[in-house]
Design a protein around this motif. Structure first.
Motif, mmCIF file in Angstrom:
data_model
loop_
_atom_site.group_PDB
_atom_site.id
_atom_site.type_symbol
_atom_site.label_atom_id
_atom_site.label_comp_id
_atom_site.label_asym_id
_atom_site.label_seq_id
_atom_site.Cartn_x
_atom_site.Cartn_y
_atom_site.Cartn_z
ATOM 1 N N GLY A 55 0.792 -1.287 -0.104
ATOM 2 C CA GLY A 55 -0.019 0.074 -0.117
ATOM 3 C C GLY A 55 0.988 1.317 0.169
ATOM 4 N N TRP A 56 2.167 1.134 0.384
ATOM 5 C CA TRP A 56 3.010 2.385 0.298
ATOM 6 C C TRP A 56 3.415 2.497 -1.025
ATOM 7 C CZ3 TRP A 56 3.963 6.093 3.983
ATOM 8 C CH2 TRP A 56 3.414 5.831 5.389
ATOM 9 N N ARG A 57 3.547 3.718 -1.329
ATOM 10 C CA ARG A 57 4.230 4.052 -2.700
ATOM 11 C C ARG A 57 5.218 5.339 -2.560
ATOM 12 N NH1 ARG A 57 1.510 1.909 -6.780
ATOM 13 N NH2 ARG A 57 2.935 3.160 -8.339
ATOM 14 N N LEU A 58 6.390 5.076 -3.355
ATOM 15 C CA LEU A 58 7.205 6.366 -3.418
ATOM 16 C C LEU A 58 7.114 7.147 -4.812
ATOM 17 C CD1 LEU A 58 9.897 7.524 -2.636
ATOM 18 C CD2 LEU A 58 11.279 5.685 -4.409
ATOM 19 N N VAL A 59 7.014 8.353 -4.328
ATOM 20 C CA VAL A 59 6.699 9.517 -5.496
ATOM 21 C C VAL A 59 7.737 10.440 -5.650
ATOM 22 C CG1 VAL A 59 5.097 11.162 -6.142
ATOM 23 C CG2 VAL A 59 4.095 9.175 -5.100
ATOM 24 N N CYS B 229 12.806 1.843 -11.708
ATOM 25 C CA CYS B 229 11.735 1.893 -11.023
ATOM 26 C C CYS B 229 10.556 1.155 -11.711
ATOM 27 C CB CYS B 229 11.207 3.281 -10.838
ATOM 28 S SG CYS B 229 12.334 4.489 -9.749
ATOM 29 N N SER B 230 10.410 0.713 -13.021
ATOM 30 C CA SER B 230 9.596 -0.007 -13.540
ATOM 31 C C SER B 230 9.082 -1.362 -12.836
ATOM 32 C CB SER B 230 10.054 -0.179 -14.889
ATOM 33 O OG SER B 230 8.850 -0.810 -15.775
ATOM 34 N N GLY B 231 7.713 -1.418 -12.685
ATOM 35 C CA GLY B 231 7.392 -2.674 -12.200
ATOM 36 C C GLY B 231 7.319 -2.524 -10.619
ATOM 37 N N HIS B 232 7.592 -1.449 -10.118
ATOM 38 C CA HIS B 232 7.558 -1.190 -8.600
ATOM 39 C C HIS B 232 6.817 -0.190 -8.237
ATOM 40 C CE1 HIS B 232 11.205 -4.001 -8.067
ATOM 41 N NE2 HIS B 232 11.655 -3.195 -9.105
ATOM 42 N N PRO B 233 6.306 -0.084 -7.042
ATOM 43 C CA PRO B 233 4.871 0.865 -6.642
ATOM 44 C C PRO B 233 5.980 2.226 -6.431
ATOM 45 C CG PRO B 233 5.673 -0.505 -4.712
ATOM 46 C CD PRO B 233 6.523 -1.131 -5.580
ATOM 47 N N ILE B 234 6.444 2.673 -7.702
ATOM 48 C CA ILE B 234 6.932 4.058 -7.633
ATOM 49 C C ILE B 234 6.587 4.816 -8.579
ATOM 50 C CG2 ILE B 234 9.236 5.303 -7.860
ATOM 51 C CD1 ILE B 234 10.638 2.543 -7.084
ATOM 52 N N ASP B 235 6.077 6.048 -8.307
ATOM 53 C CA ASP B 235 5.652 7.314 -9.429
ATOM 54 C C ASP B 235 6.641 8.134 -9.474
ATOM 55 O OD1 ASP B 235 3.085 5.909 -9.407
ATOM 56 O OD2 ASP B 235 2.502 6.807 -7.682
ATOM 57 N N ILE B 236 7.036 8.204 -10.754
ATOM 58 C CA ILE B 236 8.003 9.598 -11.480
ATOM 59 C C ILE B 236 6.993 10.364 -12.084
ATOM 60 C CG2 ILE B 236 10.094 10.122 -12.857
ATOM 61 C CD1 ILE B 236 10.725 7.148 -12.374
ATOM 62 N N LEU B 237 7.016 11.726 -11.698
ATOM 63 C CA LEU B 237 6.115 12.846 -12.044
ATOM 64 C C LEU B 237 6.984 14.092 -12.585
ATOM 65 C CD1 LEU B 237 3.212 12.332 -9.370
ATOM 66 C CD2 LEU B 237 3.355 11.127 -11.721
ATOM 67 N N PRO B 238 7.649 14.057 -13.714
ATOM 68 C CA PRO B 238 8.260 15.069 -14.063
ATOM 69 C C PRO B 238 7.657 16.416 -14.273
ATOM 70 C CG PRO B 238 8.128 13.589 -15.794
ATOM 71 C CD PRO B 238 7.539 12.718 -14.772
ATOM 72 N N ASP B 239 8.117 17.670 -14.302
ATOM 73 C CA ASP B 239 7.529 18.856 -14.757
ATOM 74 C C ASP B 239 5.961 18.818 -14.292
ATOM 75 O OD1 ASP B 239 9.882 19.467 -16.057
ATOM 76 O OD2 ASP B 239 9.323 18.013 -17.410
ATOM 77 N N LEU B 240 5.790 18.552 -12.866
ATOM 78 C CA LEU B 240 4.271 18.704 -12.400
ATOM 79 C C LEU B 240 3.854 20.048 -12.119
ATOM 80 C CD1 LEU B 240 2.182 16.297 -11.536
ATOM 81 C CD2 LEU B 240 3.097 16.600 -9.249
ATOM 82 N N PRO B 241 2.778 20.613 -12.661
ATOM 83 C CA PRO B 241 2.146 21.776 -12.159
ATOM 84 C C PRO B 241 2.287 22.033 -10.695
ATOM 85 C CG PRO B 241 0.819 20.796 -13.765
ATOM 86 C CD PRO B 241 1.639 19.451 -13.267
#
Length: 510
Positions: A349-353, A376-388
């Motif tokens: 349930g925990w995610r790294l962002v 990070c592919s396939g793991h509970p990790i989100d990569i959010l570049p250039d986020l508003p």
């Protein structure tokens, strides 16, 4: 007072630009502030992204040149503020300040590297005259630096509305003007100081007083321009300020001087302003100079805990995606999180962002981001570049834990610049009641100052132990630590930044 604030990296919209922009915003309430860049800048984007109000500032673009060649332009200001990382530009203004995020090396080896790089640039540009320094002094030497048009066949040289000339040091500076030519001179500055002047017998004379034989003079001339084409006198559309008679001058020659060393240039600043105690310590160690600490402002009215947004099982880390230097160690953080998941330390349930802007100016930065994406592919990790910004703020508010890893795996005595010099994103996260878990070194120690405010780690084992206790603790325990962290950030609040800026610039701008 006219203040120029120089930064080569406005477009990165990073923490340094946020800091410098915040200083500029406050100085602009009382002074005429000009923001200086070396490339086009989308100022509206910068203001929106960094939440700054620069509406009272004007903008000026300098050429993308070396510190030595840009130095004369600083003489246009009453106060010149250099906020460019790793810059050793000699200030030519009456007053000057250097904003130092972290002190670069100025030892003999680094100076030699800089000189070799300049020789290489000159050689590639075919600048043999500069490279071999063939000019020799023949009488009174005047070197046109900026705002001067080419000398015409008869010896006259027109200057623009703003021009800078470099001359040998003397108690009285004398510049012959072309007989009967237009003269729109309104103001004259010498080394940044506005001085009385007069034109007599076609000669511009400026009394400078005390002679400093150890340096040259920077003469800045400001004129009301005249455009001949607009007056119907000719087709010349140049904005002409005055006309210099070069026939009796060694025009364009080289002054008999050595280049200023980085240490000489740094000592010339009236004040060095540092962003943290860590930076001040290294300014003293590397430059042997005193400094005034002015910690960055945190907008606690913007970065705060929104009661309508519930905390989630999110570990957030914020920082630009770039390789080398003091990068944020995204790969190390990702590997640590993946390992904790594999070892059962991190419950489901925990995610790294990851949130941050991407650097695209060099292939190594693109490769850095691509490797992180693959890792990070396939793991509970989100990569959010250039986020508003609005979305970033939402993540700050709903994240429970904040990770920061700059400096992980580095040696502070060998490469202190690779560590976090202060840590604005950590402060922003704490202001939103995130529990900080940061690498135990440098500026992060000043922010997470005690165990009551968060956690500091120096290796994977410490991090895993701390995270194991945090993710398995009751939510109210996390909330309690987050609340203490939030309260502690009040000491950096933007509300008190105006007073702190005035104190740091006392005697320079106030």
């Amino acid at each position: 007072m006219k203040i120029g604030i120089y930064n080569r990296y406005w477009n990165t919209c990073g923490g340094g630009e946020n800091y410098t922009g915040s200083v500029a915003e406050i100085l602009s309430w009382d002074h005429e502030v000009e923001l200086i860049s070396i490339e086009p800048v989308d100022w509206g984007r910068l203001e929106s992204r960094l939440h700054l109000d620069l509406s009272r500032c004007s903008m000026r673009e300098w050429p993308n040149e070396t510190c030595e060649r840009l130095s004369p332009l600083s003489s246009h200001y009453d106060l010149f503020v250099n906020s460019t990382y790793s810059s050793s530009m000699m200030p030519r203004s009456k007053k000057s300040a250097l904003i130092c995020y972290f002190p670069h090396r100025i030892d003999a080896l680094s100076s030699m590297r800089g000189q070799v790089r300049q020789w290489g640039r000159d050689l590639l540009a075919g600048n043999k005259r500069r490279l071999l320094r063939l000019n020799r002094l023949r009488g009174e030497t005047v070197v046109p630096m900026t705002g001067v048009y080419e000398v015409e066949p008869d010896g006259r040289a027109w200057i623009a509305s703003e021009a800078v000339l470099m001359m040998s040091s003397a108690a009285t500076l004398e510049i012959p003007l072309w007989p009967e030519a237009y003269n729109g001179i309104e103001t004259v500055r010498v080394d940044g100081e506005e001085l009385p002047w007069l034109v007599e017998d076609n000669v511009l004379r400026v009394e400078c007083g005390k002679i400093d034989k150890c340096r040259e003079r920077m003469l800045s001339i400001f004129s009301k321009p005249m455009v001949m084409s607009e007056l119907g006198l000719s087709s010349d559309s140049r904005r002409l300020g005055a006309c210099i008679d070069t026939r009796s001058l060694n025009w364009g020659g080289k002054l008999p001087r050595k280049l200023h060393s980085p240490s000489e240039s740094l000592r010339a600043y009236d004040r060095v302003i540092s962003i943290s105690h860590f930076t001040s310590e290294w300014i003293d160690r590397r430059w042997r100079l005193p400094s005034t600490e002015l910690q960055p402002p945190i907008d606690t009215s913007l970065f705060d805990l929104d009661s309508s947004i519930q905390k989630e099982k999110i570990i957030l880390t914020v920082g630009r995606f770039f390789a080398g230097g003091h990068n944020k160690k995204h790969h190390e953080i990702a590997r640590a999180f993946i390992r904790m998941c594999q070892e059962g330390i991190m419950p489901d349930g925990w995610r790294l962002v990851f949130v941050g802007s991407r650097h695209r100016e060099h292939q190594m930065h693109l490769d850095y981001f691509d490797r992180l994406t693959e890792l990070c592919s396939g793991h509970p990790i989100d990569i959010l570049p250039d986020l508003p910004f609005a979305d970033l703020l939402t993540y700050y508010r709903k994240a429970s834990i904040y990770w920061h890893g700059a400096g992980w795996g580095e040696h502070v005595e060998q490469f202190p610049e690779r560590f976090e010099h202060f840590g604005m994103t950590t402060c922003e996260a704490m202001a939103c009641a995130c529990v900080p878990v940061v690498f135990d070194a440098a500026g992060q120690q000043e922010i997470v100052a005690s165990e009551e405010l968060g956690f500091r780690y120096s290796n994977y084992e410490m991090l895993a132990k701390q995270m194991g206790s945090l993710v398995n603790a009751p939510p109210e325990n996390l909330a309690e630590i987050g609340k203490r962290a939030q309260v502690s950030i009040g000491r950096f609040a933007r509300a008190s930044f105006q007073e702190r800026v005035r104190k740091a610039f006392s005697g320079l701008a106030y």
